[in-house]
Enzyme design. Structure first.
Site, PDB file in Angstrom:
ATOM      1  N   CYS A 101       0.799  -1.236   0.000  1.00 39.91           N
ATOM      2  CA  CYS A 101       0.000   0.000   0.000  1.00 39.91           C
ATOM      3  C   CYS A 101       0.826   1.278   0.000  1.00 39.91           C
ATOM      4  CB  CYS A 101      -0.973   0.012   1.171  1.00 39.91           C
ATOM      5  SG  CYS A 101      -0.222   0.243   2.800  1.00 39.91           S
ATOM      6  N   CYS A 123      14.228  -0.215  11.373  1.00 41.28           N
ATOM      7  CA  CYS A 123      13.747   0.547  12.521  1.00 41.28           C
ATOM      8  C   CYS A 123      12.320   0.983  12.183  1.00 41.28           C
ATOM      9  CB  CYS A 123      14.672   1.747  12.727  1.00 41.28           C
ATOM     10  SG  CYS A 123      14.256   2.756  14.141  1.00 41.28           S
TER      11      CYS A 123
END
Length: 138
Positions: A101, A123
């Site tokens: 997406c 991260c």
């Protein structure tokens, strides 16, 4: 870029909380050490909070002590996409997005010496992902 999951900006705003929208759709960052998955050890699969696509698995999560959940490898090589990020002058980074997406997940860093199999640290903002707890071996 065309994504498998494509919605209008208004649709994303209706489906996501204001903070989810800020991070996922506007490439924001949640504060360090406040995310619900920063220190979790629960076995399971982490999916995109916006579209549900599988992104990471608990067996690749490690303690980086950086303030955000860290993974050394995506669940599948095609699960995420990376793009150059020059939003901080003088500090180029690599942004990580959901390949399904296009939602912002966080950043990936290389060569930090964590001793992981890939020498990478994905991260990831806790608010960008959702954990589906599973039994070991499921």
């Amino acid at each position: 870029m065309g994504y498998q999951v494509s919605k209008t900006d208004d649709e994303w705003r209706q489906e996501l909380t204001d903070e989810e929208y800020r991070v996922l759709r506007q490439a924001g960052t949640e504060a360090p050490f406040v995310g619900e998955y920063t220190d979790t050890k629960t076995v399971g699969v982490y999916g995109c909070r916006a579209c549900g696509a599988e992104l990471f698995r608990s067996e690749t999560k490690f303690d980086s002590h950086c303030g955000w959940p860290s993974f050394y490898d995506p669940a599948d090589s095609d699960a995420v996409e990376t793009v150059p990020d020059h939003s901080l002058p003088g500090r180029p980074r690599t942004e990580v997005r959901c390949a399904a997406c296009g939602s912002h997940l966080g950043h990936v860093f290389e060569g930090e010496g964590y001793g992981t199999p890939t020498d990478l640290r994905y991260c990831i903002n806790s608010i960008s992902i959702r954990l589906d707890p599973r039994e070991q071996g499921s």
